[in-house]
Scaffold this active site. Structure first.
Site, PDB file in Angstrom:
ATOM      1  N   ILE A 138       0.685  -1.168  -0.019  1.00 34.37           N
ATOM      2  CA  ILE A 138       0.048  -0.100  -0.023  1.00 34.37           C
ATOM      3  C   ILE A 138       0.886   1.281   0.210  1.00 34.37           C
ATOM      4  O   ILE A 138       1.964   1.319   0.707  1.00 34.37           O
ATOM      5  CB  ILE A 138      -0.943   0.026   1.345  1.00 34.37           C
ATOM      6  N   TYR A 141       5.017   1.521   0.157  1.00 31.60           N
ATOM      7  CA  TYR A 141       5.260   0.198   0.450  1.00 31.60           C
ATOM      8  C   TYR A 141       5.555  -0.755  -0.888  1.00 31.60           C
ATOM      9  O   TYR A 141       5.966  -1.799  -0.924  1.00 31.60           O
ATOM     10  CB  TYR A 141       4.385  -0.623   1.472  1.00 31.60           C
ATOM     11  N   ASP A 228       7.456  -5.539   3.660  1.00 29.43           N
ATOM     12  CA  ASP A 228       8.956  -4.870   3.657  1.00 29.43           C
ATOM     13  C   ASP A 228       9.946  -5.996   4.181  1.00 29.43           C
ATOM     14  O   ASP A 228      10.584  -5.656   5.212  1.00 29.43           O
ATOM     15  CB  ASP A 228       8.829  -3.873   4.876  1.00 29.43           C
ATOM     16  N   HIS A 248       7.797 -13.414  17.953  1.00 36.00           N
ATOM     17  CA  HIS A 248       8.216 -12.280  17.468  1.00 36.00           C
ATOM     18  C   HIS A 248       9.729 -12.186  18.024  1.00 36.00           C
ATOM     19  O   HIS A 248      10.063 -12.718  19.045  1.00 36.00           O
ATOM     20  CB  HIS A 248       7.379 -11.192  18.368  1.00 36.00           C
ATOM     21  N   THR A 260       4.325  -6.823  25.019  1.00 35.59           N
ATOM     22  CA  THR A 260       3.641  -5.717  24.912  1.00 35.59           C
ATOM     23  C   THR A 260       2.285  -5.973  24.392  1.00 35.59           C
ATOM     24  O   THR A 260       1.805  -5.478  23.452  1.00 35.59           O
ATOM     25  CB  THR A 260       4.464  -4.652  23.812  1.00 35.59           C
ATOM     26  N   GLU A 318      -1.488  -6.341  15.380  1.00 34.85           N
ATOM     27  CA  GLU A 318      -0.562  -7.435  16.462  1.00 34.85           C
ATOM     28  C   GLU A 318      -1.282  -7.670  17.742  1.00 34.85           C
ATOM     29  O   GLU A 318      -1.171  -8.785  18.174  1.00 34.85           O
ATOM     30  CB  GLU A 318       0.672  -6.901  16.397  1.00 34.85           C
ATOM     31  N   ASP A 341      15.403  -9.647  12.131  1.00 36.05           N
ATOM     32  CA  ASP A 341      15.827  -8.191  11.842  1.00 36.05           C
ATOM     33  C   ASP A 341      17.048  -8.157  11.987  1.00 36.05           C
ATOM     34  O   ASP A 341      17.678  -8.518  13.091  1.00 36.05           O
ATOM     35  CB  ASP A 341      14.920  -7.095  12.662  1.00 36.05           C
TER      36      ASP A 341
END
Ligand code: NAG
Length: 371
Positions: A138, A141, A228, A248, A260, A318, A341
């Site tokens: 979108i 992105y 991404d 995660h 979180t 999430e 990452d």
């Protein structure tokens, strides 16, 4: 005359009685054999009865019957060819001692060297499955699409049938790359939203809508990921299951109180401090279309309820996904090998980095969102 009629009536009476007994007997036999078949096929086809119930729920809702109608024996027919490989150990040291490979509800957690991809490939090849990979390109992105698709061609479900479902508001900017045999690109044009938070959250609704009208007819499994990202090592059929989530990368070693999760009790994403198994990533989940339909529906509806009350959960989609997984346990869990990452460095337990965040400047990508 009267006597003749009397006889005729009696004969007629006997005939009706005999016919009634026959109909009753055959009806009973048919009913029993039918019921017997139904029960045995459910036992073979489904890992649990819950799945059959889910399927019926959704069938009522969407009147599509792909999995059971087209090939009701698809799972029964799987027969392995001769294969040569080391004998699995029934007793002895486990292949991994540094990580947990099974949840307390017996869902496997997928780490490198816990599975044989050759055995799994044979199993899923025999079933001739189609895997749908959804991602959202979108606004800006869309720039991530090319690397995403190119690396997916190299590493994602190699040798299996794949439908790429790229949701975008800029269909002209999606590159038309050559794809390997059995792999197709479906560009799905959707609207955008002003704020990135809303773009992110509406993914649940869009996946839900298209699962109902399209994916359930076209795919046996759905894999829903962020765009991404790039594939950088094997991601294959070992991830497939009724419904799966991913640990995660920032929280797989963390304690419950540091997750979180949404902690405001007014929100439908609220998770009490003494509940929750893992912190799952919003950027990699999936399962059968039936299960993904249920998951996305539940998350989207909870978001809309919260929105009415003026609440948005702390980590958007999430947070709702994490809430869903507390009460609908995933049947398989992917280790952070499947969502990493490089900014988080490397760890000895991480033997593979299969799907990596593409470094980007969040502010630059997102600041133009309000155009
Ligand atoms: C999803 O489907 C519903 C019902 O058809 C529709 O009202 C809604 O606008 C759709 N949502 C999106 C984001 O396309």
């Amino acid at each position: 005359m009267a006597r003749e009629w009397g006889l005729s009536f009696r004969t007629f009476g006997y005939l009706v009685l005999v016919a009634f007994i026959m109909v009753f007997t055959f009806g009973l036999l048919w009913h029993n054999s039918h019921r017997f078949q139904w029960v045995s096929s459910v036992n073979i086809l489904c890992s649990n009865l819950q799945l059959q119930n889910n399927y019926e729920d959704i069938q009522k809702d969407i009147k599509i019957q792909r999995l059971f109608d087209e090939d009701p024996s698809s799972e029964v027919n799987v027969k392995f060819p001769r294969m040569v490989y080391p004998k699995p150990l029934a007793v002895g040291p486990p292949s991994r001692t540094d990580v947990i490979v099974m949840t307390p509800w017996f869902a496997p957690i997928i780490w490198e060297s816990t599975f044989s991809i050759n055995i799994l490939n044979e199993y899923f090849k025999e079933r001739n499955i189609i895997i749908g990979l959804t991602a959202f390109a979108i606004k800006k992105y869309v720039v991530f699409t090319e690397k995403f698709l190119k690396t997916a061609e190299e590493y994602f479900m190699v040798g299996h049938k794949v439908n790429y479902y790229i949701f975008t508001d800029r269909p002209k900017d999606v590159p038309n790359l050559p794809l390997k045999e059995g792999r197709k690109l479906h560009i799905i044009e959707v609207r955008n939203y002003a704020q990135w938070q809303e773009v992110s959250m509406r993914r649940m609704e869009m996946i839900n809508n298209y699962t109902k009208t399209k994916f359930i007819k076209e795919a046996d499994y759905l894999v829903c990921v962020d765009i991404d990202m790039q594939f950088s090592d094997h991601v294959g059929v070992e991830i497939l299951s009724d419904v799966f989530g991913t640990l995660h990368p920032a929280f797989f070693g963390a304690s419950r109180d540091s997750f979180t999760y949404e902690r405001r009790s007014e929100s439908l994403a609220y998770i009490p401090p003494d509940e929750g198994d893992f912190y799952y990533a919003g950027g990699f989940f999936g399962g059968t279309p039936q299960e993904v339909y249920r998951l996305t529906k539940a998350c989207h509806e909870a978001m809309m309820e919260d929105k009415k009350k003026g609440i948005e959960a702390v980590w958007h989609d999430e947070s709702y996904l994490n809430k869903y997984f507390v009460y609908h346990k995933p049947t398989k869990i992917l280790s952070p090998e499947y969502l990493w990452d490089n900014g988080m460095g490397s760890l000895p337990i991480l033997k593979k980095k299969r799907f990596l965040a593409v470094p980007k400047n969040h502010a630059a990508i997102r600041s133009n969102d309000r155009k």
